[in-house]
Design a protein around this motif. Structure first.
Motif, mmCIF file in Angstrom:
data_model
loop_
_atom_site.group_PDB
_atom_site.id
_atom_site.type_symbol
_atom_site.label_atom_id
_atom_site.label_comp_id
_atom_site.label_asym_id
_atom_site.label_seq_id
_atom_site.Cartn_x
_atom_site.Cartn_y
_atom_site.Cartn_z
ATOM 1 N N ALA A 93 13.537 -61.753 20.048
ATOM 2 C CA ALA A 93 12.905 -61.668 21.369
ATOM 3 C C ALA A 93 13.945 -61.395 22.451
ATOM 4 O O ALA A 93 13.715 -60.583 23.366
ATOM 5 N N ALA A 94 15.102 -62.051 22.358
ATOM 6 C CA ALA A 94 16.170 -61.821 23.347
ATOM 7 C C ALA A 94 16.687 -60.389 23.273
ATOM 8 O O ALA A 94 16.893 -59.733 24.308
ATOM 9 N N GLY A 95 16.891 -59.896 22.060
ATOM 10 C CA GLY A 95 17.366 -58.524 21.905
ATOM 11 C C GLY A 95 16.372 -57.518 22.425
ATOM 12 O O GLY A 95 16.739 -56.528 23.079
ATOM 13 N N ALA A 96 15.079 -57.746 22.155
ATOM 14 C CA ALA A 96 14.050 -56.839 22.644
ATOM 15 C C ALA A 96 14.006 -56.835 24.168
ATOM 16 O O ALA A 96 13.900 -55.777 24.804
ATOM 17 N N ALA A 97 14.084 -58.023 24.767
ATOM 18 C CA ALA A 97 14.050 -58.119 26.231
ATOM 19 C C ALA A 97 15.221 -57.371 26.858
ATOM 20 O O ALA A 97 15.063 -56.643 27.854
ATOM 21 N N LEU A 98 16.411 -57.521 26.288
ATOM 22 C CA LEU A 98 17.591 -56.835 26.819
ATOM 23 C C LEU A 98 17.483 -55.326 26.641
ATOM 24 O O LEU A 98 17.942 -54.550 27.491
ATOM 25 N N PHE A 99 16.868 -54.885 25.533
ATOM 26 C CA PHE A 99 16.726 -53.447 25.302
ATOM 27 C C PHE A 99 15.890 -52.800 26.400
ATOM 28 O O PHE A 99 16.173 -51.679 26.828
ATOM 29 N N TYR A 100 14.854 -53.492 26.877
ATOM 30 C CA TYR A 100 14.035 -52.922 27.950
ATOM 31 C C TYR A 100 14.845 -52.773 29.234
ATOM 32 O O TYR A 100 14.617 -51.837 30.022
ATOM 33 N N GLY A 101 15.782 -53.698 29.470
ATOM 34 C CA GLY A 101 16.657 -53.550 30.630
ATOM 35 C C GLY A 101 17.476 -52.281 30.549
ATOM 36 O O GLY A 101 17.670 -51.567 31.539
ATOM 37 N N ALA A 106 26.216 -47.542 37.831
ATOM 38 C CA ALA A 106 27.013 -47.706 36.612
ATOM 39 C C ALA A 106 27.348 -49.165 36.347
ATOM 40 O O ALA A 106 27.440 -49.600 35.191
ATOM 41 N N ALA A 107 27.535 -49.944 37.416
ATOM 42 C CA ALA A 107 27.874 -51.352 37.244
ATOM 43 C C ALA A 107 26.741 -52.140 36.590
ATOM 44 O O ALA A 107 26.963 -53.189 35.993
ATOM 45 N N ALA A 108 25.509 -51.617 36.716
ATOM 46 C CA ALA A 108 24.354 -52.328 36.167
ATOM 47 C C ALA A 108 24.101 -51.998 34.713
ATOM 48 O O ALA A 108 23.232 -52.590 34.078
ATOM 49 N N TYR A 109 24.867 -51.053 34.168
ATOM 50 C CA TYR A 109 24.479 -50.449 32.900
ATOM 51 C C TYR A 109 24.884 -51.241 31.666
ATOM 52 O O TYR A 109 24.126 -51.351 30.710
ATOM 53 N N ILE A 157 30.081 -58.967 32.238
ATOM 54 C CA ILE A 157 29.571 -60.076 33.046
ATOM 55 C C ILE A 157 30.287 -60.128 34.398
ATOM 56 O O ILE A 157 29.716 -60.539 35.417
ATOM 57 N N LEU A 158 31.557 -59.684 34.413
ATOM 58 C CA LEU A 158 32.310 -59.688 35.672
ATOM 59 C C LEU A 158 31.676 -58.772 36.718
ATOM 60 O O LEU A 158 31.973 -58.893 37.912
ATOM 61 N N ARG A 159 30.792 -57.863 36.277
ATOM 62 C CA ARG A 159 30.209 -56.892 37.215
ATOM 63 C C ARG A 159 28.775 -57.257 37.605
ATOM 64 O O ARG A 159 28.030 -56.407 38.102
ATOM 65 N N VAL A 160 28.388 -58.499 37.385
ATOM 66 C CA VAL A 160 27.020 -58.919 37.701
ATOM 67 C C VAL A 160 26.700 -58.697 39.176
ATOM 68 O O VAL A 160 25.640 -58.173 39.533
ATOM 69 N N GLY A 172 24.998 -55.633 37.974
ATOM 70 C CA GLY A 172 24.676 -56.059 36.626
ATOM 71 C C GLY A 172 23.522 -57.037 36.551
ATOM 72 O O GLY A 172 22.962 -57.276 35.474
ATOM 73 N N TRP A 173 23.125 -57.589 37.690
ATOM 74 C CA TRP A 173 22.000 -58.519 37.707
ATOM 75 C C TRP A 173 20.678 -57.816 37.406
ATOM 76 O O TRP A 173 19.712 -58.456 36.959
ATOM 77 N N VAL A 174 20.610 -56.509 37.617
ATOM 78 C CA VAL A 174 19.335 -55.783 37.453
ATOM 79 C C VAL A 174 18.811 -55.871 36.023
ATOM 80 O O VAL A 174 17.670 -56.310 35.801
ATOM 81 N N PRO A 175 19.594 -55.442 35.002
ATOM 82 C CA PRO A 175 19.052 -55.551 33.642
ATOM 83 C C PRO A 175 18.825 -56.994 33.208
ATOM 84 O O PRO A 175 17.935 -57.255 32.394
ATOM 85 N N LEU A 176 19.616 -57.935 33.767
ATOM 86 C CA LEU A 176 19.406 -59.340 33.419
ATOM 87 C C LEU A 176 18.068 -59.831 33.968
ATOM 88 O O LEU A 176 17.354 -60.590 33.299
ATOM 89 N N VAL A 177 17.726 -59.406 35.171
ATOM 90 C CA VAL A 177 16.426 -59.784 35.750
ATOM 91 C C VAL A 177 15.289 -59.173 34.940
ATOM 92 O O VAL A 177 14.285 -59.837 34.634
ATOM 93 N N VAL A 178 15.438 -57.885 34.578
ATOM 94 C CA VAL A 178 14.406 -57.221 33.766
ATOM 95 C C VAL A 178 14.250 -57.939 32.424
ATOM 96 O O VAL A 178 13.130 -58.227 31.974
ATOM 97 N N ALA A 179 15.387 -58.243 31.784
ATOM 98 C CA ALA A 179 15.341 -58.931 30.493
ATOM 99 C C ALA A 179 14.711 -60.314 30.629
ATOM 100 O O ALA A 179 13.941 -60.746 29.756
ATOM 101 N N ALA A 180 15.033 -61.019 31.734
ATOM 102 C CA ALA A 180 14.458 -62.350 31.944
ATOM 103 C C ALA A 180 12.943 -62.261 32.117
ATOM 104 O O ALA A 180 12.194 -63.104 31.598
#
Length: 642
Positions: free
Chosen positions: A113-121, A383-386, A435-438, A442-450
């Protein structure tokens, strides 16, 4: 169970050349367009105090060895052997891991489930970043920098992206036929450009020595980690190599990588490094300042820059295709594994079951992509979000691979750790660097994954509550059959087909039918759908029939997690073989549909109840999902508090 991994390709591919061309046109699009921005962004992280020759060579060495270690060795050589009957990706690995640990394994399910969520990000960032970076190449055309503003770039990008998502309904095969030759031309072009500039600075080939990469990291401390995070852009798209295996097969993807894609990428990165070194030497001779630049487009002769921008734009459309098709495959697997509600899926190929189109996912991805383009506006900002979503997915994939190697292939603990630990260490280093680029995006894909993770958790928990309610209300089918045999109700002609998740319990729709209508059909089939941990189930293994008594017959229909159920077709096939006594045209289908009621004191929190009810309402109708004609369906149910 064998202790050796399966062979490299379980399915025969008589048209390997055609499939390889198709794979090049879909699977490698994402990683193939990384030269547009990866080297530029990585070198930019060292530009604060000026760029020197050693930094150019060090960054280049990091890029080349990332391609070798992450893509070639980890994905193409190793992880493609951990396929599930030709299917790959994080959820295919999850299915293998659950088979090895037991179907109820929570560890494998949470990782999947975690991997799938991150893939959508990743899936919403790739189209936005890749297309935007190509269109920005228009500014490198002599005399065009002042005429083409940011608004024009964004407008063109949006038009291209909308067109890309519109054509998805034509299917992967049609898209691959259009994109394959274009992508081959792209790789030949970027490889040729790189080779041309390597001839100017042949010393750049020394970057193949990993000592330059290690020395760079050792001498740059924290800035070196930022560089490493940007260098990871060279390998984004590696996950699509396994996620799209079901579309093309393992062998065509490997042939495409080793024969064309990897050589072209390596040559282009060497060429960009050689060109940057040449410009650094020129700046030193002329006494002019040296700054980081758009090396990919600038190393192209001005006379052919316009055609290259057009070709790059087409290639980035292909890059977007890689994650879109991967998202379709991943979503179908998630639905079949019970992680997401049913969604309407359309088969787009008669030859390959993995080639599907999901309208809802297609349009949701487009909405997310357009929001990113409008919000970030430039490829450098995006690029920082990628990297974070991609590195997170890779960490999950590696953890699942350990379970498969240890428990499915039955390798010893020491051997399993020896092969997985280096991959996991590499993934964690890249993840830490990104993670240093959150803060930069970098917060964008983390929010999408969350958000996706919340939906998955809510759906799984909500379905668990509903199933628990149904179990409490259930009556053993054998007991009901015995009671009805002693006191038969009124009988009517025809066949009643009751769909249920538990074939050992009397379906709720059957109990409601007896309670309210007080009749029983001449023939009653208790039909249960089972999703296996294999991608496809052979026709001869599809139907299992168990006669209970003169009134009831239990039927279990088995489907792979990459298949779309078709209940009427498979029941009719079984009847045609004499396994079932039924007339398909005279059958009626009974489906239990419960009404959900939110309650803050029972089950989930009220806010989660609302989410689950929304997902339930918007799930694909079971009659559509199971291919049942609407005119033959009766729905019966009761109220359930969640």
């Amino acid at each position: 169970m064998s202790s050796d991994p399966p062979g490299p390709d379980a399915r025969p591919h008589p048209a390997t050349l055609a499939l390889t061309i198709g794979a090049i046109g879909v699977v490698f699009g994402d990683i193939g367009t990384s030269p547009l921005y990866a080297f530029r962004e990585a070198l930019a992280q060292t530009a604060a105090d000026g760029i020197v020759a050693g930094e150019i060579v060090g960054v280049l060495s990091l890029a080349i060895w990332s391609l070798i270690l992450v893509v070639t060795i980890k994905y193409v050589v190793f992880l493609m052997r951990a396929d599930n009957q030709g299917e790959g990706g994080v959820l295919a690995l999850t299915a293998l891991a659950r088979r090895a640990l037991g179907w109820r394994s929570r560890t494998a399910l949470v990782l999947g489930a975690a991997g799938a969520a991150l893939f959508y990000g990743d899936a919403i960032i790739t189209p936005a970043l890749s297309v935007l970076s190509a269109v920005e190449g228009l500014r490198t055309i002599p005399g065009a920098a002042g005429a083409i503003g940011e608004h024009t770039i964004i407008t063109l990008t949006i038009v291209i992206l909308v067109g890309l998502f519109i054509i998805q309904s034509r299917g992967t095969a049609s898209v691959a036929r259009m994109f394959g030759p274009i992508c081959i031309l792209w790789f030949l072009t970027i490889g040729g450009l790189g080779l041309w500039h390597i001839a100017d600075e042949p010393g750049i080939l020394a970057a193949i020595n990993p000592a330059f990469a290690l020395y760079f990291l050792a001498t740059h401390s924290v800035p070196g980690l930022f560089v490493l995070g940007a260098v990871f852009l060279t390998v984004t798209g590696a996950e699509a190599l396994t996620a799209d295996m079901g579309h093309f097969g393992i062998r065509p993807i490997r042939v495409g990588w080793f024969c064309l894609v990897f050589p072209a990428l390596a040559l282009n990165y060497f060429g960009q490094g050689a060109f940057a070194l040449g410009q650094l030497e020129l700046a030193a001779r002329t006494g002019t300042p040296f700054a980081n630049a758009d090396w990919f487009f600038l190393m192209t002769p001005p006379a052919v820059r316009v055609p290259l921008v057009v070709l790059a734009t087409l290639a980035t459309i292909i890059a977007s295709q890689a994650v879109i098709t991967g998202a379709f495959s991943l979503t179908q697997q998630a639905v079949q594994l019970g992680l997401l509600p049913r969604m309407r899926a359309r088969q787009t190929s008669a030859d390959f079951s993995g080639q599907i189109y999901l309208p809802s996912i297609n349009w949701l991805l487009l909405a997310g992509v357009l929001v990113l383009v409008v919000q970030f506006r430039t490829s450098s900002a995006m690029a920082a979000a990628y990297g974070i979503a991609v590195t997170g997915t890779m960490v999950v994939t590696t953890c699942l691979a350990y379970i498969v190697v240890r428990h499915h292939w039955n390798w010893g603990r020491a051997a399993s750790i020896a092969i997985i630990a280096p991959f996991l260490a590499l993934d964690l280093v890249f993840f830490g660097a990104n993670i240093l680029r959150v803060v930069e995006g970098g917060w964008v894909p983390l929010v999408v994954a969350a958000m996706i993770g919340l939906l998955i958790a809510t759906w799984v928990r909500g379905r668990g509550i509903v199933k628990a309610f149904e179990r409490r209300q259930s009556v053993p089918l054998a007991d009901l059959a015995a009671a009805l045999a002693r006191r038969p109700p009124e009988r009517v002609e025809g066949t009643a087909i009751f769909l249920t998740a538990n074939p050992d319990a009397a379906p709720g729709a059957l109990l409601h039918n007896l309670k309210h209508n007080k009749v029983l059909h001449a023939a009653n089939l208790i039909v249960s759908i089972r999703t296996t941990d294999h991608p496809v189930v052979a026709d001869e293994q599809r139907v299992r029939v168990t006669r209970i008594d003169d009134n009831f017959t239990s039927v279990i229909l088995r489907y792979g997690f990459m298949e779309s159920p078709d209940v009427p077709r498979d029941l009719a096939t079984a009847a045609g073989r004499g396994e079932l006594a039924m007339t398909p045209m005279r059958a009626s289908y009974f489906i239990g549909r419960n009404t959900l009621k939110p309650d803050a004191e029972i089950g989930m929190p009220l806010w989660q109840d609302r989410i689950f009810m929304f997902l339930q309402r918007n799930a694909s109708d079971p009659t559509d999902f199971l291919r049942i004609p609407p005119g033959k369906v009766l729905e019966l149910g009761e109220q359930v508090t969640v």
